[in-house]
Design a protein around this motif. Sequence first.
Motif, mmCIF file in Angstrom:
data_model
loop_
_atom_site.group_PDB
_atom_site.id
_atom_site.type_symbol
_atom_site.label_atom_id
_atom_site.label_comp_id
_atom_site.label_asym_id
_atom_site.label_seq_id
_atom_site.Cartn_x
_atom_site.Cartn_y
_atom_site.Cartn_z
ATOM 1 N N ILE A 83 0.904 -1.140 -0.143
ATOM 2 C CA ILE A 83 -0.206 -0.163 -0.028
ATOM 3 C C ILE A 83 0.718 1.303 -0.066
ATOM 4 O O ILE A 83 0.817 2.350 -0.827
ATOM 5 C CB ILE A 83 -0.914 -0.014 1.330
ATOM 6 N N THR A 85 3.975 1.504 -1.035
ATOM 7 C CA THR A 85 4.629 1.829 -2.176
ATOM 8 C C THR A 85 4.018 1.908 -3.621
ATOM 9 O O THR A 85 4.500 2.650 -4.506
ATOM 10 C CB THR A 85 5.854 0.677 -2.380
ATOM 11 N N GLN A 86 2.694 1.381 -3.502
ATOM 12 C CA GLN A 86 2.197 1.426 -4.805
ATOM 13 C C GLN A 86 1.049 2.344 -4.979
ATOM 14 O O GLN A 86 0.647 2.901 -5.949
ATOM 15 C CB GLN A 86 1.356 -0.163 -5.123
ATOM 16 N N PHE A 87 0.548 2.835 -3.758
ATOM 17 C CA PHE A 87 -0.536 3.740 -3.708
ATOM 18 C C PHE A 87 -0.019 5.047 -3.332
ATOM 19 O O PHE A 87 -0.230 6.220 -3.861
ATOM 20 C CB PHE A 87 -1.666 3.446 -2.977
ATOM 21 N N PHE A 88 0.802 5.023 -2.211
ATOM 22 C CA PHE A 88 1.276 6.475 -1.775
ATOM 23 C C PHE A 88 2.789 6.660 -2.151
ATOM 24 O O PHE A 88 3.414 7.759 -2.211
ATOM 25 C CB PHE A 88 1.573 6.470 -0.431
ATOM 26 N N LEU A 89 3.146 5.542 -3.053
ATOM 27 C CA LEU A 89 4.442 5.671 -3.804
ATOM 28 C C LEU A 89 5.671 6.226 -3.242
ATOM 29 O O LEU A 89 6.600 7.003 -3.355
ATOM 30 C CB LEU A 89 4.296 6.884 -5.047
ATOM 31 N N HIS A 181 1.203 -1.571 -18.883
ATOM 32 C CA HIS A 181 -0.232 -0.506 -18.624
ATOM 33 C C HIS A 181 -0.857 -0.175 -19.909
ATOM 34 O O HIS A 181 -1.973 -0.254 -19.868
ATOM 35 C CB HIS A 181 0.226 0.896 -17.808
ATOM 36 N N LYS A 186 -3.332 -4.323 -15.443
ATOM 37 C CA LYS A 186 -3.472 -3.586 -14.141
ATOM 38 C C LYS A 186 -2.181 -3.951 -13.249
ATOM 39 O O LYS A 186 -2.087 -4.783 -12.537
ATOM 40 C CB LYS A 186 -4.444 -4.254 -13.209
ATOM 41 N N VAL A 188 -0.671 -2.194 -10.742
ATOM 42 C CA VAL A 188 -0.633 -2.163 -9.408
ATOM 43 C C VAL A 188 -1.091 -3.487 -8.721
ATOM 44 O O VAL A 188 -0.729 -3.887 -7.838
ATOM 45 C CB VAL A 188 -1.442 -0.934 -8.864
ATOM 46 N N ARG A 189 -2.395 -3.984 -9.290
ATOM 47 C CA ARG A 189 -2.772 -5.027 -8.856
ATOM 48 C C ARG A 189 -2.028 -6.309 -8.947
ATOM 49 O O ARG A 189 -1.859 -7.284 -8.173
ATOM 50 C CB ARG A 189 -4.136 -5.519 -9.858
ATOM 51 N N LEU A 192 0.634 -6.023 -6.404
ATOM 52 C CA LEU A 192 0.335 -6.128 -4.893
ATOM 53 C C LEU A 192 -0.043 -7.753 -4.892
ATOM 54 O O LEU A 192 0.271 -8.074 -3.554
ATOM 55 C CB LEU A 192 -1.192 -5.523 -4.865
ATOM 56 N N HIS A 307 3.515 5.034 -11.770
ATOM 57 C CA HIS A 307 2.375 6.196 -11.629
ATOM 58 C C HIS A 307 1.480 5.998 -13.043
ATOM 59 O O HIS A 307 2.075 6.488 -13.894
ATOM 60 C CB HIS A 307 2.717 7.655 -11.214
#
Length: 310
Positions: A83, A85-89, A181, A186, A188-189, A192, A307
Amino acid sequence: MDLTSINPVLLIASLMVASTPIILAAIGELVVEKSGVLNLGVEGMMITGAICGFAIAVESGSPALGFLAAALGGAVLSLLFGILTQFFLSNQVATGLGLTLFGLGLSSLMGQGYIGIRPPATEKLDIPLLSDIPVLGPILFNQDLVVYFALALVVATWAVLKFTRAGLILRAVGENHDAAHALGYKVVRVRLMAITFGGACAGLGGAYLSLVRVPQWTEGMTAGAGWIALAIVVFGAWRPFRVLLGAYLFGGVTVLQLNLQAAGVAIPVEYLSMSPYLITIAVLVIMSSGKAKSALSAPACLGKLFHASS
């Protein structure tokens, strides 16, 4: 000094046990890095899995439930990394190091009431007739189920990465996440899922330490096993069977130095204890020198943040 006291058959059988937690953690990290993510929190996930598995096994009396809890504990901790690293970078290296420190502290807190307690025994799979075969029997057919599971996991990981569409997508995301992408994957998916798988494997490796290899709980009992797993992924050039070979190399040196100590070899015990780590570092230096093939095999997007622009 009596080297005749070292039984080669028992030495190799012990090697398989000593290598199993490294195999589990390293294969999980290999999948994570194949997706383009560098997770340095393997040590933290292993120690968390060790205490989660130990606590549940002791409370329930079931080692199987302990291993399930360890996989879940490692997966949950890895999701925290995912979370961030992938969402909040957040920076992957800094976040992974933070995860290791967090895991060490959390396990120390959780393990306060379990020091000095013995867990329920994990039974060996004694295969009739086959286990009685000279030499091969004790080595290959008289181990616990987790040893066989680790070997099966190596084969399964190799097959998935090489022959399946899921493996192709995972490798594509690790090699060029922007292109993946653009093709509609996906990113990020996928990452994760890989991170969660890696965390579960690291948790299982930690539980194997506390429930089988050293059936007790002590703080910091992973003793750098997570860092060795990270190094072995590089040594194995991100290939499952070479990772297996690297794990056996480290496990063999670890078991050999313990046997040499027991045999009374006239070498200071500190030198013997540090030998597995020194050999691992030496192998990494050799593999990384010049234009070694292993240096050219890393996923192109390893450690790079993604991103989505659209």
